[in-house]
Design a protein around this motif. Sequence first.
Motif, short mmCIF file in Angstrom:
data_model
loop_
_atom_site.label_atom_id
_atom_site.label_comp_id
_atom_site.label_asym_id
_atom_site.label_seq_id
_atom_site.Cartn_x
_atom_site.Cartn_y
_atom_site.Cartn_z
N VAL A 84 0.87 -1.18 0.00
CA VAL A 84 0.00 0.00 0.00
C VAL A 84 0.90 1.22 0.00
O VAL A 84 1.68 1.42 0.93
CB VAL A 84 -0.94 0.04 1.23
CG1 VAL A 84 -1.78 1.31 1.20
CG2 VAL A 84 -1.83 -1.18 1.27
N VAL A 85 0.81 2.02 -1.04
CA VAL A 85 1.69 3.19 -1.14
C VAL A 85 0.98 4.49 -0.76
O VAL A 85 1.62 5.52 -0.59
CB VAL A 85 2.28 3.33 -2.57
CG1 VAL A 85 3.15 2.13 -2.89
CG2 VAL A 85 1.17 3.47 -3.61
N ASP A 122 1.24 3.12 4.93
CA ASP A 122 2.60 3.02 4.41
C ASP A 122 3.66 3.06 5.51
O ASP A 122 4.85 2.96 5.22
CB ASP A 122 2.88 4.11 3.36
CG ASP A 122 2.65 5.51 3.89
OD1 ASP A 122 1.95 5.66 4.92
OD2 ASP A 122 3.16 6.46 3.28
N ARG A 123 3.23 3.16 6.77
CA ARG A 123 4.17 3.14 7.88
C ARG A 123 3.97 1.94 8.79
O ARG A 123 4.61 1.84 9.84
CB ARG A 123 4.05 4.44 8.68
CG ARG A 123 4.51 5.67 7.89
CD ARG A 123 4.38 6.95 8.68
NE ARG A 123 4.86 8.09 7.89
CZ ARG A 123 4.75 9.36 8.27
NH1 ARG A 123 4.19 9.65 9.45
NH2 ARG A 123 5.20 10.34 7.49
N LEU A 124 3.10 1.03 8.38
CA LEU A 124 2.89 -0.20 9.14
C LEU A 124 3.85 -1.28 8.64
O LEU A 124 4.31 -1.25 7.50
CB LEU A 124 1.45 -0.70 8.97
CG LEU A 124 0.33 0.22 9.46
CD1 LEU A 124 -1.02 -0.44 9.20
CD2 LEU A 124 0.49 0.56 10.93
N SER A 125 4.14 -2.24 9.51
CA SER A 125 4.91 -3.40 9.07
C SER A 125 4.06 -4.23 8.11
O SER A 125 2.83 -4.07 8.03
CB SER A 125 5.33 -4.24 10.27
OG SER A 125 4.20 -4.93 10.79
N THR A 126 4.70 -5.15 7.40
CA THR A 126 3.95 -5.98 6.45
C THR A 126 2.89 -6.81 7.17
O THR A 126 1.77 -6.95 6.69
CB THR A 126 4.90 -6.92 5.69
OG1 THR A 126 5.92 -6.15 5.06
CG2 THR A 126 4.15 -7.71 4.63
N GLY A 127 3.23 -7.34 8.35
CA GLY A 127 2.26 -8.12 9.10
C GLY A 127 1.10 -7.28 9.59
O GLY A 127 -0.06 -7.72 9.58
N GLU A 128 1.38 -6.05 10.02
CA GLU A 128 0.31 -5.16 10.46
C GLU A 128 -0.59 -4.79 9.29
O GLU A 128 -1.83 -4.75 9.43
CB GLU A 128 0.90 -3.91 11.09
CG GLU A 128 1.57 -4.15 12.44
CD GLU A 128 2.35 -2.95 12.95
OE1 GLU A 128 2.49 -2.82 14.18
OE2 GLU A 128 2.83 -2.14 12.11
N ARG A 129 0.01 -4.49 8.13
CA ARG A 129 -0.80 -4.19 6.95
C ARG A 129 -1.68 -5.39 6.59
O ARG A 129 -2.83 -5.22 6.18
CB ARG A 129 0.09 -3.83 5.76
CG ARG A 129 0.69 -2.45 5.83
CD ARG A 129 1.15 -1.95 4.46
NE ARG A 129 2.04 -2.88 3.80
CZ ARG A 129 3.36 -2.90 3.96
NH1 ARG A 129 3.95 -2.04 4.78
NH2 ARG A 129 4.10 -3.75 3.29
#
Length: 241
Positions: A84-85, A122-129
């Motif tokens: 997500v950008v 765009d500031r979350l970790s991949t797991g959080e996203r």
Amino acid sequence: MSPLVTAQDLAIAGRLEPSSLELRAGELVGLVGPNGSGKTSLLHALAGIPPSTGNVRIAGQITKGMHPDHRQRLFTFLPASRDVVWPLKARDLISLALPRGADWAKVAERLDIGALLDRRMDRLSTGERSRVMIARALAPDPRLLLLDEPIANLDPLWQLLLLDELRRLAHDEDKALLVAIHDLRAAAEWSDRLILMSERQIRADAAPSALVASGLIEKVFGVELAGADLRLRLADRQSSP
């Protein structure tokens, strides 16, 4: 009981051979197959993503040409990509995907994303996203969930918690779930049925125990599922796929 979902002759040129299947409410169906076997393409075709062709009925209704709000009430699709950008807050990303009046407070609680809602995607970790995007797919409370690798990028605890939640949604809330999973042991343990894909087509559709006993897992993946605990060990790599 009539199936919730009936799909006929789903195809994508060069990616998915004509495929038909049925999904029943109350079951979690695992979708397994090697890389490039057509799993994502099958999910795209069921979701009506171009350039797919074929017919899909959910609860007797043809999905092609359906109003977006009505489609979201019937089904949602979670893509494999978690990129997500946009500098959107998590709550705004979820809200954009919802039909009017949808209440997703319980979903946020079950996925423990309350502390993430006011943070930028765009500031979350991949797991959080991943957890936010899974919440986005669950929030409209659809009859059918099409999920592409939902446990990817999650830590072990959240993989188990999510699989438990998905099975609860199927069994307790009478939804149909088609879930692409790379982990064969998890797929066999948590799924009511397994659809096995190979060479861009459906090769088998059976209960996990029946599919393991058939020997197709070994032929398609080149590994063996040994014993009741489904331990993996290398098989003869020279055998034909």
